[in-house]
Design a protein around this motif. Structure first.
Motif, PDB file in Angstrom:
ATOM      1  N   ALA A 107       0.841  -1.200   0.000  1.00 37.62           N
ATOM      2  CA  ALA A 107       0.000   0.000   0.000  1.00 37.62           C
ATOM      3  C   ALA A 107       0.873   1.246   0.000  1.00 37.62           C
ATOM      4  O   ALA A 107       1.943   1.267   0.622  1.00 37.62           O
ATOM      5  N   THR A 108       0.433   2.273  -0.712  1.00 33.94           N
ATOM      6  CA  THR A 108       1.187   3.531  -0.775  1.00 33.94           C
ATOM      7  C   THR A 108       0.396   4.712  -0.227  1.00 33.94           C
ATOM      8  O   THR A 108       0.918   5.819  -0.142  1.00 33.94           O
ATOM      9  N   SER A 109      -0.864   4.493   0.126  1.00 32.75           N
ATOM     10  CA  SER A 109      -1.682   5.555   0.719  1.00 32.75           C
ATOM     11  C   SER A 109      -2.866   4.903   1.421  1.00 32.75           C
ATOM     12  O   SER A 109      -3.056   3.686   1.351  1.00 32.75           O
ATOM     13  N   ASN A 110      -3.653   5.730   2.095  1.00 33.73           N
ATOM     14  CA  ASN A 110      -4.871   5.238   2.739  1.00 33.73           C
ATOM     15  C   ASN A 110      -6.084   5.356   1.826  1.00 33.73           C
ATOM     16  O   ASN A 110      -7.222   5.202   2.275  1.00 33.73           O
ATOM     17  N   ALA A 111      -5.834   5.640   0.544  1.00 36.05           N
ATOM     18  CA  ALA A 111      -6.924   5.800  -0.423  1.00 36.05           C
ATOM     19  C   ALA A 111      -7.036   4.589  -1.345  1.00 36.05           C
ATOM     20  O   ALA A 111      -7.585   4.689  -2.435  1.00 36.05           O
ATOM     21  N   GLY A 112      -6.497   3.445  -0.914  1.00 40.33           N
ATOM     22  CA  GLY A 112      -6.588   2.229  -1.719  1.00 40.33           C
ATOM     23  C   GLY A 112      -5.523   2.118  -2.789  1.00 40.33           C
ATOM     24  O   GLY A 112      -5.572   1.210  -3.620  1.00 40.33           O
ATOM     25  N   GLU A 113      -4.543   3.010  -2.781  1.00 38.90           N
ATOM     26  CA  GLU A 113      -3.488   2.974  -3.805  1.00 38.90           C
ATOM     27  C   GLU A 113      -2.346   2.054  -3.355  1.00 38.90           C
ATOM     28  O   GLU A 113      -2.012   1.985  -2.170  1.00 38.90           O
ATOM     29  N   PHE A 114      -1.749   1.360  -4.331  1.00 36.60           N
ATOM     30  CA  PHE A 114      -0.640   0.461  -4.027  1.00 36.60           C
ATOM     31  C   PHE A 114       0.199   0.232  -5.279  1.00 36.60           C
ATOM     32  O   PHE A 114      -0.207   0.601  -6.387  1.00 36.60           O
ATOM     33  N   VAL A 115       1.366  -0.343  -5.101  1.00 36.55           N
ATOM     34  CA  VAL A 115       2.221  -0.717  -6.225  1.00 36.55           C
ATOM     35  C   VAL A 115       2.451  -2.223  -6.168  1.00 36.55           C
ATOM     36  O   VAL A 115       2.454  -2.823  -5.083  1.00 36.55           O
ATOM     37  N   CYS A 116       2.624  -2.820  -7.324  1.00 37.94           N
ATOM     38  CA  CYS A 116       2.958  -4.237  -7.384  1.00 37.94           C
ATOM     39  C   CYS A 116       3.959  -4.471  -8.511  1.00 37.94           C
ATOM     40  O   CYS A 116       4.037  -3.694  -9.465  1.00 37.94           O
ATOM     41  N   LEU A 256       6.725  -2.255 -12.906  1.00 38.34           N
ATOM     42  CA  LEU A 256       6.031  -1.776 -11.715  1.00 38.34           C
ATOM     43  C   LEU A 256       4.682  -1.181 -12.108  1.00 38.34           C
ATOM     44  O   LEU A 256       4.624  -0.233 -12.897  1.00 38.34           O
ATOM     45  N   PHE A 257       3.615  -1.716 -11.547  1.00 42.77           N
ATOM     46  CA  PHE A 257       2.259  -1.225 -11.786  1.00 42.77           C
ATOM     47  C   PHE A 257       1.818  -0.376 -10.598  1.00 42.77           C
ATOM     48  O   PHE A 257       1.881  -0.828  -9.453  1.00 42.77           O
ATOM     49  N   CYS A 258       1.380   0.834 -10.871  1.00 38.70           N
ATOM     50  CA  CYS A 258       0.711   1.646  -9.852  1.00 38.70           C
ATOM     51  C   CYS A 258      -0.787   1.377  -9.976  1.00 38.70           C
ATOM     52  O   CYS A 258      -1.357   1.515 -11.061  1.00 38.70           O
ATOM     53  N   CYS A 259      -1.417   0.993  -8.884  1.00 36.09           N
ATOM     54  CA  CYS A 259      -2.806   0.526  -8.945  1.00 36.09           C
ATOM     55  C   CYS A 259      -3.646   1.169  -7.849  1.00 36.09           C
ATOM     56  O   CYS A 259      -3.134   1.824  -6.947  1.00 36.09           O
ATOM     57  N   ARG A 260      -4.950   0.938  -7.955  1.00 35.84           N
ATOM     58  CA  ARG A 260      -5.903   1.444  -6.967  1.00 35.84           C
ATOM     59  C   ARG A 260      -6.990   0.414  -6.750  1.00 35.84           C
ATOM     60  O   ARG A 260      -7.513  -0.156  -7.713  1.00 35.84           O
ATOM     61  N   ILE A 261      -7.313   0.156  -5.490  1.00 36.99           N
ATOM     62  CA  ILE A 261      -8.443  -0.722  -5.162  1.00 36.99           C
ATOM     63  C   ILE A 261      -9.718   0.084  -5.336  1.00 36.99           C
ATOM     64  O   ILE A 261      -9.905   1.107  -4.679  1.00 36.99           O
ATOM     65  N   THR A 262     -10.595  -0.334  -6.231  1.00 32.00           N
ATOM     66  CA  THR A 262     -11.846   0.399  -6.451  1.00 32.00           C
ATOM     67  C   THR A 262     -12.925  -0.019  -5.450  1.00 32.00           C
ATOM     68  O   THR A 262     -13.676   0.822  -4.952  1.00 32.00           O
ATOM     69  N   HIS A 263     -13.000  -1.309  -5.147  1.00 35.45           N
ATOM     70  CA  HIS A 263     -13.904  -1.813  -4.121  1.00 35.45           C
ATOM     71  C   HIS A 263     -13.452  -3.216  -3.743  1.00 35.45           C
ATOM     72  O   HIS A 263     -12.673  -3.841  -4.464  1.00 35.45           O
ATOM     73  N   ALA A 264     -13.922  -3.695  -2.607  1.00 34.61           N
ATOM     74  CA  ALA A 264     -13.454  -4.988  -2.109  1.00 34.61           C
ATOM     75  C   ALA A 264     -14.502  -5.624  -1.202  1.00 34.61           C
ATOM     76  O   ALA A 264     -15.357  -4.944  -0.635  1.00 34.61           O
TER      77      ALA A 264
END
Length: 318
Positions: A107-116, A256-264
């Motif tokens: 995770a890279t923020s508290n807004a659902g953003e992360f890198v993989c 490296l993919f920068c991604c965001r969790i939209t819902h879970a």
């Protein structure tokens, strides 16, 4: 009833909860082992291949094809690493799908953003560049060998979903095929002559019509959100994600993919409203990875451990 993939999972853990948007990043705080699933219908691949400006083998031929037919389909299969199309049981449309084990994400923020980080030779890497949507499925103890096997074979050579007899669903456990909406008119008021209704019944009709509209809009939104989202029913969390950017400069052969969790969605036995962890010591822990084929486990505290922790906190507070 036990899950055929992981017998430790029973129907007591089968209720799915939607995770609030403000809590999405917490699902990755413990860096869980995930199974990354990608899916795309062939028709969408055709369209995206034409619009993509990235250089690929024979891509110029696709761009010249105004109405892709059988020949264009062959070009798609030549260009995408996930070459062999497979058929989902609930549709006749050709599709491309891949599945891989992944642990390099944070995770890279508290807004659902992360890198993989993904190996550029992986079938999932090529498909993710096209679809830009995927699902992270979190497995649990008892699924270690399945996780190893999924990570040791290639989607370009076989259909992993069929090879390992995986039960597929939409994120949150819903069926793959569209289902009819539940009736919002159980009393049948909408079918009656309005002149025969009382004032109270007419007010109820207005409310019922609003409810029908609300359900239809919610169903359409959910269907659009979960387009190209294929999940594994045997897992305890489904994170629907989208790619926001990609760094293709090779980092030891990885992109490296920068991604965001939209819902879970998380099974109720693993979510207390704030923390993603088993809520009971008897609930199977989910996996983390130490390397060299060794797994770690995120489990619930026992009563003894809770007492010891309370004592330590009370002593340190004095």
């Amino acid at each position: 009833m036990a899950d055929p993939i992981c017998p430790a999972l029973s129907e007591t853990t089968s209720e799915w909860l939607a995770v609030p948007k403000s809590m999405l990043s917490r699902l990755l705080y413990t860096n869980p082992v995930c199974l990354l699933s990608t899916f795309c219908e062939a028709e969408q691949l055709d369209c995206e291949m034409v619009q993509d400006e990235q250089p690929h083998q024979r891509a110029d031929e696709i761009a010249k094809t105004e109405q892709p037919g059988a020949e264009a389909q062959e070009i798609v299969q030549d260009t995408i690493v996930e070459a062999s199309p497979h058929q989902v049981s609930t549709t006749t449309a050709l599709c491309s799908r891949a599945l891989m084990t992944i642990t390099w994400l944070t995770a890279t923020s508290n807004a659902g953003e992360f890198v993989c980080s993904l190996n550029r030779t992986r079938s999932s890497y090529a498909l993710l560049k096209r679809v830009r949507k995927f699902v992270l499925n979190v497995p649990v103890k008892g699924m270690e060998e399945l996780v190893r096997q999924i990570g040791s074979c290639h989607s370009a050579e076989l259909d992993k979903y069929e090879r390992f007899a995986l039960d597929l669903c939409r994120p949150g456990g819903g069926p793959l095929s569209p289902t009819a909406l539940p009736s919002a008119d159980p009393s049948g008021l909408l079918q009656r002559d309005p002149s025969e209704l009382s004032i109270a019944e007419r007010k109820l009709v207005q409310h019922t019509r609003r409810e029908v509209r609300r359900q239809a809009e919610a169903a359409l939104l959910r269907r659009e959100q979960d387009r190209n989202a294929l999940a594994l029913r045997c897992c305890v969390a489904h994170l629907v994600c989208e790619v926001t950017s990609l760094c293709e400069e090779s980092v030891a052969g990885h992109g490296l993919f920068c991604c965001r969790i939209t819902h879970a969605y998380v099974r109720s036995a693993y979510w207390d409203g704030k923390c993603f962890a088993p809520r009971d010591p008897t609930t199977p822990p989910y996996l983390t990875f130490f390397g060299s084929g060794r797994f770690g486990y995120v489990r619930a505290e026992t009563e003894t451990e809770q007492v010891k922790l309370a004592l330590l906190l009370s002593v340190s507070g004095q």
